[in-house]
Design a protein around this motif. Structure first.
Motif, PDB file in Angstrom:
ATOM      1  N   GLU A  40       0.828  -1.203   0.000  1.00 43.26           N
ATOM      2  CA  GLU A  40       0.000   0.000   0.000  1.00 43.26           C
ATOM      3  C   GLU A  40       0.863   1.255   0.000  1.00 43.26           C
ATOM      4  O   GLU A  40       0.580   2.211  -0.724  1.00 43.26           O
ATOM      5  CB  GLU A  40      -0.913  -0.001   1.217  1.00 43.26           C
ATOM      6  CG  GLU A  40      -1.902   1.138   1.246  1.00 43.26           C
ATOM      7  CD  GLU A  40      -2.836   1.053   2.428  1.00 43.26           C
ATOM      8  OE1 GLU A  40      -3.292   2.121   2.869  1.00 43.26           O
ATOM      9  OE2 GLU A  40      -3.105  -0.062   2.904  1.00 43.26           O
ATOM     10  N   GLN A  41       1.938   1.256   0.765  1.00 43.71           N
ATOM     11  CA  GLN A  41       2.837   2.406   0.789  1.00 43.71           C
ATOM     12  C   GLN A  41       3.490   2.611  -0.575  1.00 43.71           C
ATOM     13  O   GLN A  41       3.625   3.747  -1.047  1.00 43.71           O
ATOM     14  CB  GLN A  41       3.909   2.222   1.856  1.00 43.71           C
ATOM     15  CG  GLN A  41       3.388   2.354   3.260  1.00 43.71           C
ATOM     16  CD  GLN A  41       4.461   2.067   4.296  1.00 43.71           C
ATOM     17  OE1 GLN A  41       5.577   1.696   3.962  1.00 43.71           O
ATOM     18  NE2 GLN A  41       4.120   2.232   5.559  1.00 43.71           N
ATOM     19  N   ALA A  42       3.882   1.526  -1.216  1.00 41.55           N
ATOM     20  CA  ALA A  42       4.493   1.622  -2.540  1.00 41.55           C
ATOM     21  C   ALA A  42       3.491   2.153  -3.559  1.00 41.55           C
ATOM     22  O   ALA A  42       3.834   2.978  -4.424  1.00 41.55           O
ATOM     23  CB  ALA A  42       5.031   0.263  -2.971  1.00 41.55           C
ATOM     24  N   GLU A  43       2.247   1.699  -3.469  1.00 42.59           N
ATOM     25  CA  GLU A  43       1.221   2.171  -4.393  1.00 42.59           C
ATOM     26  C   GLU A  43       0.925   3.648  -4.177  1.00 42.59           C
ATOM     27  O   GLU A  43       0.714   4.387  -5.140  1.00 42.59           O
ATOM     28  CB  GLU A  43      -0.052   1.336  -4.236  1.00 42.59           C
ATOM     29  CG  GLU A  43       0.084  -0.067  -4.792  1.00 42.59           C
ATOM     30  CD  GLU A  43      -1.128  -0.927  -4.497  1.00 42.59           C
ATOM     31  OE1 GLU A  43      -2.046  -0.479  -3.780  1.00 42.59           O
ATOM     32  OE2 GLU A  43      -1.154  -2.070  -4.986  1.00 42.59           O
ATOM     33  N   LEU A  44       0.896   4.091  -2.925  1.00 38.85           N
ATOM     34  CA  LEU A  44       0.660   5.503  -2.650  1.00 38.85           C
ATOM     35  C   LEU A  44       1.797   6.370  -3.178  1.00 38.85           C
ATOM     36  O   LEU A  44       1.559   7.458  -3.719  1.00 38.85           O
ATOM     37  CB  LEU A  44       0.470   5.731  -1.149  1.00 38.85           C
ATOM     38  CG  LEU A  44      -0.840   5.212  -0.555  1.00 38.85           C
ATOM     39  CD1 LEU A  44      -0.836   5.376   0.948  1.00 38.85           C
ATOM     40  CD2 LEU A  44      -2.027   5.921  -1.176  1.00 38.85           C
ATOM     41  N   ALA A  45       3.025   5.896  -3.043  1.00 39.65           N
ATOM     42  CA  ALA A  45       4.167   6.637  -3.567  1.00 39.65           C
ATOM     43  C   ALA A  45       4.103   6.715  -5.093  1.00 39.65           C
ATOM     44  O   ALA A  45       4.369   7.767  -5.687  1.00 39.65           O
ATOM     45  CB  ALA A  45       5.471   5.979  -3.127  1.00 39.65           C
ATOM     46  N   GLU A  46       3.729   5.605  -5.724  1.00 35.14           N
ATOM     47  CA  GLU A  46       3.609   5.596  -7.182  1.00 35.14           C
ATOM     48  C   GLU A  46       2.483   6.519  -7.631  1.00 35.14           C
ATOM     49  O   GLU A  46       2.618   7.253  -8.619  1.00 35.14           O
ATOM     50  CB  GLU A  46       3.350   4.172  -7.679  1.00 35.14           C
ATOM     51  CG  GLU A  46       3.277   4.065  -9.179  1.00 35.14           C
ATOM     52  CD  GLU A  46       3.037   2.654  -9.658  1.00 35.14           C
ATOM     53  OE1 GLU A  46       3.082   2.458 -10.879  1.00 35.14           O
ATOM     54  OE2 GLU A  46       2.786   1.764  -8.827  1.00 35.14           O
ATOM     55  N   ALA A  48       1.393   9.211  -6.086  1.00 37.21           N
ATOM     56  CA  ALA A  48       1.856  10.589  -5.926  1.00 37.21           C
ATOM     57  C   ALA A  48       2.776  10.983  -7.086  1.00 37.21           C
ATOM     58  O   ALA A  48       2.682  12.103  -7.612  1.00 37.21           O
ATOM     59  CB  ALA A  48       2.583  10.751  -4.593  1.00 37.21           C
ATOM     60  N   GLU A  49       3.647  10.085  -7.490  1.00 37.79           N
ATOM     61  CA  GLU A  49       4.554  10.353  -8.608  1.00 37.79           C
ATOM     62  C   GLU A  49       3.772  10.548  -9.903  1.00 37.79           C
ATOM     63  O   GLU A  49       4.055  11.454 -10.688  1.00 37.79           O
ATOM     64  CB  GLU A  49       5.558   9.208  -8.753  1.00 37.79           C
ATOM     65  CG  GLU A  49       6.584   9.414  -9.840  1.00 37.79           C
ATOM     66  CD  GLU A  49       7.543  10.557  -9.555  1.00 37.79           C
ATOM     67  OE1 GLU A  49       8.031  11.170 -10.521  1.00 37.79           O
ATOM     68  OE2 GLU A  49       7.787  10.848  -8.367  1.00 37.79           O
ATOM     69  N   LEU A  50       2.767   9.717 -10.130  1.00 39.38           N
ATOM     70  CA  LEU A  50       1.954   9.842 -11.345  1.00 39.38           C
ATOM     71  C   LEU A  50       1.164  11.149 -11.351  1.00 39.38           C
ATOM     72  O   LEU A  50       1.041  11.802 -12.391  1.00 39.38           O
ATOM     73  CB  LEU A  50       1.014   8.648 -11.485  1.00 39.38           C
ATOM     74  CG  LEU A  50       1.685   7.311 -11.798  1.00 39.38           C
ATOM     75  CD1 LEU A  50       0.684   6.180 -11.694  1.00 39.38           C
ATOM     76  CD2 LEU A  50       2.307   7.345 -13.182  1.00 39.38           C
ATOM     77  N   ARG A  51       0.639  11.538 -10.196  1.00 41.53           N
ATOM     78  CA  ARG A  51      -0.085  12.812 -10.114  1.00 41.53           C
ATOM     79  C   ARG A  51       0.843  13.988 -10.418  1.00 41.53           C
ATOM     80  O   ARG A  51       0.444  14.956 -11.079  1.00 41.53           O
ATOM     81  CB  ARG A  51      -0.709  12.971  -8.733  1.00 41.53           C
ATOM     82  CG  ARG A  51      -1.927  12.104  -8.545  1.00 41.53           C
ATOM     83  CD  ARG A  51      -2.535  12.290  -7.181  1.00 41.53           C
ATOM     84  NE  ARG A  51      -3.772  11.509  -7.097  1.00 41.53           N
ATOM     85  CZ  ARG A  51      -4.350  11.161  -5.968  1.00 41.53           C
ATOM     86  NH1 ARG A  51      -3.814  11.538  -4.818  1.00 41.53           N
ATOM     87  NH2 ARG A  51      -5.446  10.454  -5.970  1.00 41.53           N
TER      88      ARG A  51
END
Length: 70
Positions: A40-46, A48-51
């Protein structure tokens, strides 16, 4: 050996297997929670990067479509 023990001997293997499977499933239930948290943390970081990339692309797009002032 008394004949009443023969059915017990025949059931010893399946009962033992079922018990081992139950113990393994019960003991392994704690590890996915940690893995889910990391995932979940990795997905949230990804996300944020995509946004951030989308915002940069939109900014670049509005700068290229603005009419030049002469």
């Amino acid at each position: 050996m008394p004949q009443s023990l023969y059915p017990l001997l025949l059931l010893a293997c399946p009962i033992g297997m079922g018990l081992m499977m139950w113990l393994m499933l019960r003991g392994g239930s704690h590890t996915p929670r940690r893995n889910d948290s990391l995932r979940e943390q990795a997905e949230l970081a990804e996300l944020a990067e995509l946004r951030k990339e989308i915002a940069e692309m939109r900014t670049a797009q509005t700068h290229t479509h603005q009419p030049s002032r002469n």
